[in-house]
Design a protein around this motif. Structure first.
Motif, PDB file in Angstrom:
ATOM      1  N   SER A 114       0.845  -1.184   0.000  1.00  0.00           N
ATOM      2  CA  SER A 114       0.000   0.000   0.000  1.00  0.00           C
ATOM      3  C   SER A 114       0.885   1.240   0.000  1.00  0.00           C
ATOM      4  CB  SER A 114      -0.880  -0.004   1.250  1.00  0.00           C
ATOM      5  OG  SER A 114      -0.046  -0.012   2.387  1.00  0.00           O
ATOM      6  N   ASP A 162       0.849   5.153   1.493  1.00  0.00           N
ATOM      7  CA  ASP A 162       0.149   6.115   2.346  1.00  0.00           C
ATOM      8  C   ASP A 162       0.860   7.446   2.321  1.00  0.00           C
ATOM      9  OD1 ASP A 162      -2.028   4.549   3.697  1.00  0.00           O
ATOM     10  OD2 ASP A 162      -0.291   3.279   4.126  1.00  0.00           O
ATOM     11  N   ALA A 171      -4.507   7.532   0.615  1.00  0.00           N
ATOM     12  CA  ALA A 171      -4.160   6.147   0.915  1.00  0.00           C
ATOM     13  C   ALA A 171      -4.502   5.303  -0.295  1.00  0.00           C
ATOM     14  CB  ALA A 171      -4.935   5.666   2.145  1.00  0.00           C
ATOM     15  N   ALA A 211      -4.569   1.523  -1.717  1.00  0.00           N
ATOM     16  CA  ALA A 211      -4.559   0.157  -1.183  1.00  0.00           C
ATOM     17  C   ALA A 211      -3.634  -0.725  -2.005  1.00  0.00           C
ATOM     18  CB  ALA A 211      -5.973  -0.404  -1.194  1.00  0.00           C
ATOM     19  N   SER A 212      -3.185  -1.795  -1.378  1.00  0.00           N
ATOM     20  CA  SER A 212      -2.324  -2.757  -2.049  1.00  0.00           C
ATOM     21  C   SER A 212      -3.060  -3.339  -3.263  1.00  0.00           C
ATOM     22  CB  SER A 212      -1.962  -3.854  -1.056  1.00  0.00           C
ATOM     23  OG  SER A 212      -1.129  -4.786  -1.675  1.00  0.00           O
ATOM     24  N   GLU A 221      -4.115  -1.813  -5.844  1.00  0.00           N
ATOM     25  CA  GLU A 221      -5.052  -0.883  -6.468  1.00  0.00           C
ATOM     26  C   GLU A 221      -4.416  -0.157  -7.656  1.00  0.00           C
ATOM     27  OE1 GLU A 221      -8.274   2.281  -4.763  1.00  0.00           O
ATOM     28  OE2 GLU A 221      -6.307   2.311  -3.848  1.00  0.00           O
ATOM     29  N   THR A 242       0.288  -2.777  -7.163  1.00  0.00           N
ATOM     30  CA  THR A 242      -0.157  -1.430  -6.808  1.00  0.00           C
ATOM     31  C   THR A 242       0.381  -0.464  -7.861  1.00  0.00           C
ATOM     32  OG1 THR A 242       0.162  -2.084  -4.521  1.00  0.00           O
ATOM     33  CG2 THR A 242      -0.188   0.266  -4.953  1.00  0.00           C
TER      34      THR A 242
END
Lengths: 280, 358
Positions: free
Chosen positions: B3, B5, B25, B27-28, B30, B186
């Motif tokens: 992920s 952030d 943020a 997400a992993s 994404e 990601t």
């Protein structure tokens, strides 16, 4: 090209006529140098001016190589010019890279000072340099010349190198740094190979500058053992005579290293290596 | 996979503030697309994640590890540049294998990994070629291949399709998306092209003037924009904006444009005191003809057609408006046409701040 064949012919003739004129004007002194160096002494001082001597001889070359300190001067010049070229190019590459890639405090002033050094004639700094170099043992030494030449070459060489680095997209080293390289490694493995034309041009510039320099060479070094070639050439001009034959022969020989040097680097002087790096 | 952030990140270039406190943020796994007009700070944000710029303040974490003090090489990310940034003096194979060579991976292993990535991207036959001998699309693939062989925690894309022609762009869009589906990595993708954002993103991060305007799925941003900027930026042809007036009545909020009734919203909406509002409605939500919704009358101006559909420019009480329709219409300039407006398709914005009125 447009127009009738006749107009084309005229344009073609003009085009190449002007080129020919330029080439002849540029090469004639060289031709004369070679011609005199090959003319035997007895036909050198005649009244007629010939475009080519009736007989040619290598006697002047024999005199220069066998009967003078020419080889010593030659060696000195090769050392001074070679070391100067390498040292100035390395330092200029480092500073040129910094100017091209980094924003840092005082950058503006450093550029200003470097420009100022290029603005006044060297003659006016000779005396202070002589009085500084004397106590340091840098007169009558090749090292002294190398230091002076390198110092005076660096500003211009830096601007030269900077313009070459500016021509290489910043993304290339960014990509390398993301790929896992340090900045130095990216510089060495990615940027340096692409700057070879720039490095070659800068080296050539510094080498020829040092090779032909006479002012400092004459005034700082009076001993024959540390004289460079241009100073050596002056020895053929004495109070009583000017020995044109040996002087010209030595001149031809002096041209050789420069020719060889440019022959070696000319392949890198050809630009276009960066084509395809980014959108083209 | 990891992920990403981003916490209250600011970036100033001298007196100019490019990022004004960004929180995001990702997400992993994404596929996040940063979209916005040029100068909005999207590329700067990407370069901060990559480590090519230092943040003025704030924190960046990749896979739970704080990275904003690490050099790019220690962040374990791969980046595809707009210019591709292929090493011009290396052939395709060496370009792709460079990162592995830096890691001192054995030759045989490099050949294997590069070969596999090359096969995935259809580059098998080009291994010996130099970048200058490749077409734009091929260079693009090599740049992708160079990223894939890294097997990084995250992929960063900086407008990777801008240098391609329209057809190639469409194809690469599809291929990048498919690659993401296969690798599940990601990805952060920067573009100024809202169509790329809509078609590729799991989530869109719409940015303007150094501030994140809205984060959401493509359809969330499309159907429920947070402000005038997002409403106008997402969608093509763009949403229509009309300055109008809102008056609360017994049946709901009555909207009018230039003194003429536009439509009546049944739901409760916070209306500014002076009643002035910006009315937004998407061109394809307006129907020409008398329908179920409220009807207003406009004057036809010009019809542009692409074959599959047409954009009808109309004049509504002195304000220009576009209508997107798949019907083939013969309209003459000045012809009066009825427009059916469904109240649920209307968005209201505050004309002062541009925020959505709900």
């Amino acid at each position: 090209m447009r127009g009738s064949p006749r107009v084309r012919l005229v344009k073609w003739s003009l085009h190449y006529g002007v080129l020919l004129l330029f080439v002849v004007a540029a090469l004639f002194p060289l031709y004369w140098l070679v011609k005199i160096s090959l003319t035997p002494n007895d036909s050198l001082y005649t009244h007629s001016i010939d475009l080519w001597p009736a007989t040619i001889s290598l006697e002047h070359y024999a005199t220069v190589i066998g009967n003078s300190d020419f080889l010593l001067f030659f060696r000195n010049s090769v050392i001074v010019s070679g070391v100067t070229a390498i040292a100035s190019t390395l330092l200029a590459a480092a500073s040129g890279y910094a100017f091209s890639r980094f924003v840092f405090r005082g950058r503006y002033w450093i550029v200003g000072v470097m420009l100022v050094t290029q603005m006044f004639p060297l003659v006016i700094v000779i005396t202070p340099i002589f009085s500084i170099f004397g106590p340091l043992g840098l007169t009558n030494s090749l090292m002294g010349l190398i230091i002076i030449y390198t110092a005076f070459n660096i500003p211009f060489a830096t601007f030269l190198m900077q313009s070459f680095f500016d021509g290489i997209p910043k993304e290339l080293e960014e990509a390398a740094m993301i790929d896992g390289a340090t900045r130095f490694k990216a510089l060495l493995q990615i940027i340096a190979p692409l700057t070879l034309p720039g490095i070659a041009a800068t080296m050539g510039f510094c080498f020829t500058g040092a090779w032909g320099e006479i002012l400092f060479a004459l005034l700082l070094n009076s001993a024959a053992s540390t004289s460079t070639f241009p100073v050596g050439l002056l020895l053929y001009s004495t109070r009583a005579t000017i020995e044109f034959g040996p002087m010209m022969a030595a001149g031809v020989l002096a041209l050789l290293p420069v020719c060889i040097f440019f022959f070696l680097i000319q392949r890198y002087l050809v630009q276009g290596l960066t084509a395809g790096a980014v959108k083209g | 996979m990891a992920s990403i952030d981003i916490k209250n990140v600011r970036k100033d270039f001298g007196p100019v503030s490019v990022l004004k406190g960004v929180d995001l943020a990702i997400a992993s796994g994404e596929f996040a697309v940063l979209v916005g007009p040029s100068g909005c700070g999207k590329s700067t944000l990407l370069r901060l994640i990559a480590g090519l710029e230092d943040a003025s303040s704030g924190e960046i974490h990749i896979g739970g590890r704080r990275v904003d003090d690490l050099p790019p090489r220690d962040r374990d990310i791969a980046m595809v540049f707009q210019s591709y940034a292929l090493y011009p003096h290396m052939n395709v194979r060496d370009n792709m294998g460079y990162s592995l060579r830096l890691k001192r991976t054995p030759q045989a292993r490099i050949a294997e990994i590069v070969g596999r990535a090359g096969a995935k991207l259809g580059l098998e036959a080009l291994g010996e070629r130099k970048p200058r001998e490749l077409s734009g699309g091929q260079r693009q693939r090599v740049a992708m291949g160079r990223a894939i062989v890294r097997n990084p925690k995250a992929f960063l894309f900086d407008e990777p399709l801008s240098n391609l022609d329209a057809r190639m762009r469409e194809q690469m869009r599809f291929e990048i998306r498919k690659l993401h589906r296969d690798l599940g990595a990601t990805s952060v993708y920067v573009t100024h092209d809202q169509i790329e954002a809509m078609t590729m993103a799991d989530r869109i991060v719409a940015m303007n003037a150094g501030i994140i305007q809205q984060v959401g799925t493509p359809l969330e941003l499309y159907d429920d924009p947070a402000n005038v900027f997002v409403a106008g930026f997402i969608g093509s042809p763009a949403m229509n904006f009309l300055s109008g007036e809102a008056r609360r009545g017994e049946t709901g909020v009555a909207l009018s444009v230039g003194g003429k009734a536009f439509c009546t919203l049944s739901q409760a909406v916070a209306v500014p005191e002076d009643g002035r509002v910006t009315i937004g409605i998407r061109p394809e939500r307006i129907r020409i003809g008398v329908g179920a919704g409220q009807v207003v009358e406009a004057a036809a101006d010009l019809v542009e057609t692409t074959g599959a559909a047409s954009v009808v420019h109309v004049d509504l009480a002195g304000q220009a408006m576009k209508i997107f329709t798949t019907e083939r219409l013969q309209l003459t300039q000045g012809q009066r046409i009825p427009l059916a407006i469904d109240a649920k398709d209307v968005c209201l914005f505050d004309p002062a701040g541009g925020g959505r009125l709900r």
